[in-house]
Write a protein that holds these residues in place. Structure first.
Motif, PDB file in Angstrom:
ATOM      1  N   VAL A  74      30.237  92.182  66.638  1.00 11.18           N
ATOM      2  CA  VAL A  74      30.916  93.389  67.369  1.00 11.18           C
ATOM      3  C   VAL A  74      29.918  93.669  68.908  1.00 11.18           C
ATOM      4  O   VAL A  74      28.996  92.994  68.886  1.00 11.18           O
ATOM      5  CB  VAL A  74      30.914  94.811  66.661  1.00 11.18           C
ATOM      6  N   LYS A  75      30.665  94.349  69.727  1.00 10.29           N
ATOM      7  CA  LYS A  75      30.036  94.603  71.003  1.00 10.29           C
ATOM      8  C   LYS A  75      28.828  95.463  70.670  1.00 10.29           C
ATOM      9  O   LYS A  75      28.359  96.167  69.612  1.00 10.29           O
ATOM     10  CB  LYS A  75      30.988  95.311  71.863  1.00 10.29           C
ATOM     11  N   GLU A  76      27.706  95.037  71.697  1.00 12.25           N
ATOM     12  CA  GLU A  76      26.353  96.085  71.336  1.00 12.25           C
ATOM     13  C   GLU A  76      26.536  97.441  71.471  1.00 12.25           C
ATOM     14  O   GLU A  76      26.141  98.200  70.926  1.00 12.25           O
ATOM     15  CB  GLU A  76      25.355  95.656  72.655  1.00 12.25           C
ATOM     16  N   ALA A  77      27.587  97.860  72.235  1.00 13.52           N
ATOM     17  CA  ALA A  77      27.947  99.463  72.191  1.00 13.52           C
ATOM     18  C   ALA A  77      28.421  99.863  70.978  1.00 13.52           C
ATOM     19  O   ALA A  77      28.169 100.903  70.518  1.00 13.52           O
ATOM     20  CB  ALA A  77      28.765  99.702  73.399  1.00 13.52           C
ATOM     21  N   ASP A  78      29.472  99.045  70.299  1.00 10.83           N
ATOM     22  CA  ASP A  78      29.786  99.503  68.920  1.00 10.83           C
ATOM     23  C   ASP A  78      28.730  99.552  67.991  1.00 10.83           C
ATOM     24  O   ASP A  78      28.719 100.212  67.150  1.00 10.83           O
ATOM     25  CB  ASP A  78      31.188  98.649  68.813  1.00 10.83           C
ATOM     26  N   PHE A  79      27.929  98.484  68.017  1.00 15.03           N
ATOM     27  CA  PHE A  79      26.877  98.439  67.079  1.00 15.03           C
ATOM     28  C   PHE A  79      25.991  99.621  67.297  1.00 15.03           C
ATOM     29  O   PHE A  79      25.353 100.205  66.204  1.00 15.03           O
ATOM     30  CB  PHE A  79      25.872  97.291  67.477  1.00 15.03           C
ATOM     31  N   GLN A  80      25.522 100.058  68.272  1.00 14.62           N
ATOM     32  CA  GLN A  80      24.639 101.228  68.571  1.00 14.62           C
ATOM     33  C   GLN A  80      25.049 102.424  68.093  1.00 14.62           C
ATOM     34  O   GLN A  80      24.663 103.467  67.633  1.00 14.62           O
ATOM     35  CB  GLN A  80      24.215 101.493  70.142  1.00 14.62           C
ATOM     36  N   LYS A  81      26.469 102.668  68.161  1.00 19.29           N
ATOM     37  CA  LYS A  81      27.119 103.829  67.717  1.00 19.29           C
ATOM     38  C   LYS A  81      27.208 103.849  66.128  1.00 19.29           C
ATOM     39  O   LYS A  81      27.274 104.896  65.610  1.00 19.29           O
ATOM     40  CB  LYS A  81      28.730 103.774  68.186  1.00 19.29           C
ATOM     41  N   ASN A  82      27.270 102.737  65.600  1.00 24.34           N
ATOM     42  CA  ASN A  82      27.310 102.538  64.117  1.00 24.34           C
ATOM     43  C   ASN A  82      25.933 102.057  63.603  1.00 24.34           C
ATOM     44  O   ASN A  82      25.879 101.449  62.606  1.00 24.34           O
ATOM     45  CB  ASN A  82      28.503 101.620  63.660  1.00 24.34           C
ATOM     46  N   ILE A  83      24.673 102.294  64.279  1.00 24.10           N
ATOM     47  CA  ILE A  83      23.460 101.576  63.903  1.00 24.10           C
ATOM     48  C   ILE A  83      23.150 102.260  62.576  1.00 24.10           C
ATOM     49  O   ILE A  83      23.364 103.550  62.461  1.00 24.10           O
ATOM     50  CB  ILE A  83      22.375 101.903  64.659  1.00 24.10           C
ATOM     51  N   GLU A 110      12.384  99.037  57.990  1.00 22.72           N
ATOM     52  CA  GLU A 110      11.772  99.532  59.232  1.00 22.72           C
ATOM     53  C   GLU A 110      11.850  98.921  60.536  1.00 22.72           C
ATOM     54  O   GLU A 110      11.376  99.292  61.632  1.00 22.72           O
ATOM     55  CB  GLU A 110      10.173 100.116  59.098  1.00 22.72           C
ATOM     56  N   GLU A 111      12.039  97.510  60.497  1.00 26.23           N
ATOM     57  CA  GLU A 111      11.963  96.582  61.211  1.00 26.23           C
ATOM     58  C   GLU A 111      13.142  96.177  62.178  1.00 26.23           C
ATOM     59  O   GLU A 111      13.536  96.150  63.274  1.00 26.23           O
ATOM     60  CB  GLU A 111      11.390  95.244  60.878  1.00 26.23           C
ATOM     61  N   THR A 112      14.409  95.961  61.370  1.00 26.63           N
ATOM     62  CA  THR A 112      15.703  95.615  61.765  1.00 26.63           C
ATOM     63  C   THR A 112      16.770  96.462  61.394  1.00 26.63           C
ATOM     64  O   THR A 112      17.009  96.609  60.250  1.00 26.63           O
ATOM     65  CB  THR A 112      15.951  94.091  61.110  1.00 26.63           C
ATOM     66  N   PRO A 113      17.414  96.924  62.198  1.00 29.74           N
ATOM     67  CA  PRO A 113      18.631  97.784  62.178  1.00 29.74           C
ATOM     68  C   PRO A 113      19.972  96.955  61.590  1.00 29.74           C
ATOM     69  O   PRO A 113      19.866  95.868  61.840  1.00 29.74           O
ATOM     70  CB  PRO A 113      18.707  98.576  63.403  1.00 29.74           C
ATOM     71  N   SER A 114      20.857  97.776  61.078  1.00 31.60           N
ATOM     72  CA  SER A 114      22.149  97.056  60.676  1.00 31.60           C
ATOM     73  C   SER A 114      23.067  98.010  61.139  1.00 31.60           C
ATOM     74  O   SER A 114      23.049  98.952  61.749  1.00 31.60           O
ATOM     75  CB  SER A 114      22.068  96.859  59.107  1.00 31.60           C
ATOM     76  N   THR A 115      24.315  97.414  60.590  1.00 29.07           N
ATOM     77  CA  THR A 115      25.641  98.443  60.873  1.00 29.07           C
ATOM     78  C   THR A 115      26.336  98.591  59.543  1.00 29.07           C
ATOM     79  O   THR A 115      25.948  98.036  58.563  1.00 29.07           O
ATOM     80  CB  THR A 115      26.570  97.830  61.956  1.00 29.07           C
ATOM     81  N   PHE A 116      27.527  99.138  59.580  1.00 32.64           N
ATOM     82  CA  PHE A 116      27.969  99.409  58.435  1.00 32.64           C
ATOM     83  C   PHE A 116      29.582  99.486  58.314  1.00 32.64           C
ATOM     84  O   PHE A 116      30.195  99.786  59.502  1.00 32.64           O
ATOM     85  CB  PHE A 116      27.560 100.699  57.641  1.00 32.64           C
TER      86      PHE A 116
END
Length: 401
Positions: A74-83, A110-116
């Motif tokens: 997904v786009k970075e913007a969508d990732f940040q909305k769903n981080i 604590e190091e790497t975020p994900s999405t859902f």
């Protein structure tokens, strides 16, 4: 720790001595904000950002980046909305049963975020809470009842953001949360270590079996000479091939007593196939195998007197060939003979025609002694694991309101 023998409202049965204030009811909406996950096209799955789905919630004690199964592009913007970041709580949106809807898990990387994903609701942390503590709390009977009782649906049950916002939990100050989380984390770590010990013994046994059955390791007689060469035999030439009988669960007991003392074995994997206890036995010191179903071809040696159901085949031999050595020899080859046309099965006729190399009975006894020593050690370690799990269960039942 201190025990509250006269438990009052909003006080757990078991507490650390430095805490004595009442626990307080709070809505989940006071601790977090809720959002549904993203939905992508099918071509976007399989690469990109790690993507938390329902199985990740169900199959893990807690979620970290490396244990997430899927990924989505997904786009970075969508990732940040769903981080999804450390301390966020993930909820299962729907289930076929009310008992499973709304199951929760915590993200502890604590190091790497994900999405859902779209079948998940994210609770984004907005207030001070210990994520590990809250993860355990949301798995307690009282919290599960609060969530499931608010779920809607008939053929499929669902929870939404409004439902979760209205869920009330009973919690305590952050200092007590930290203490409880630390204690339960130590128990969890010890359970994980104990599981690793048992898995290591299983690998050691497997390695030993491979060397013995490949005859890289041979055993000697009392005179110092090696035992005779192994001989190829059909199972039907060595054993009487038969099977168990139907037995209704209502006729068994779940624990042994003076009358119902004979174990009943079936095709299930848990408890080594032990289904219950009966007041009669069919066989003694024999080898069984699962004839039907997902575990078809699994072979076990059964010591002592026992009953087995009709999904268990039985190998009987009065000459001493029924022992752990031959059971393991068979178990290393039987799965190749399982038929997967329809329901998996390995029937008596097929079993009778399987050929294996058999050591002499004295060498079988030597090999069986070695394998039994591994099994005995694993049994001891498994008993300790059960005690640790019981201790954890006791704490979970008594450290929360």
């Amino acid at each position: 720790m201190k025990e509250n023998r006269k438990n009052t409202l909003n006080v757990p049965n078991l507490r650390f001595p430095e805490f004595d204030s009442n626990w307080e009811e709070k809505y989940l909406s006071e601790l977090m904000t809720f959002k549904n996950g993203l939905n992508a096209s099918k071509d976007d799955y399989g690469s990109g950002y790690k993507f938390i789905n329902v199985l990740d919630i169900i199959n893990n004690d807690f979620i970290k980046h490396d244990c997430i199964i899927g990924s989505v592009n997904v786009k970075e913007a969508d990732f940040q909305k769903n981080i999804v970041e450390y301390g966020d709580i993930l909820f299962q949106r729907s289930s076929e049963t009310r008992e499973e809807v709304g199951q929760a898990n915590v993200y502890l990387d604590e190091e790497t975020p994900s999405t859902f994903g779209g079948f998940v609701i994210r609770g984004k942390k907005k207030a001070d809470y210990n994520p590990i503590f809250l993860n355990y709390l949301l798995k307690t009977a009282s919290a599960r009842k609060e969530i499931t009782s608010k779920s809607g649906g008939s053929t499929r049950y669902n929870v939404g953001q409004e439902t979760l916002s209205s869920v009330k939990i009973t919690t305590t100050i952050i200092e007590e949360q930290n203490k409880i989380a630390s204690l339960l984390s130590k128990i969890e770590a010890r359970i994980s270590t104990q599981n690793k010990i048992i898995e290591d013994y299983k690998l050691l046994k497997k390695g030993m079996i491979q060397k013995i059955f490949n005859q890289e390791i041979r055993f000697k007689e009392k005179n110092g000479n090696y035992f005779p060469a192994w001989e190829e035999k059909k199972i039907g030439e060595v054993f009487e091939v038969t099977r168990g009988y139907v037995l209704a669960v209502t006729k068994m007991t779940q624990s042994s007593d003076t009358e119902y003392k004979y174990p009943v074995y079936s095709s299930q994997t848990k408890n080594n196939g032990l289904t219950g206890y009966y007041n009669e036995y069919l066989y003694e010191n024999a080898i069984t195998w699962t004839t039907d179903g997902a575990n078809a071809g699994d072979v076990k040696y059964r010591e002592g007197k026992f009953y087995c159901t009709n999904v268990s085949g039985v190998l009987l031999c009065k000459k001493g060939n029924a022992n752990p050595c031959v059971a393991e020899l068979l178990n290393s080859v039987t799965h190749k003979y399982v038929s997967y046309v329809g329901n998996p099965k390995l029937m008596n006729g097929v079993m009778a025609n399987i050929k294996i190399l058999l050591p002499s009975i004295p060498e079988q006894q030597k090999i069986s002694s070695v394998l039994s020593a591994y099994d005995k050690k694993m049994g001891i370690e498994s008993e300790y694991l059960d005690k640790l799990k019981s201790q954890k269960q006791y704490l979970l039942q008594n450290l929360f309101v």
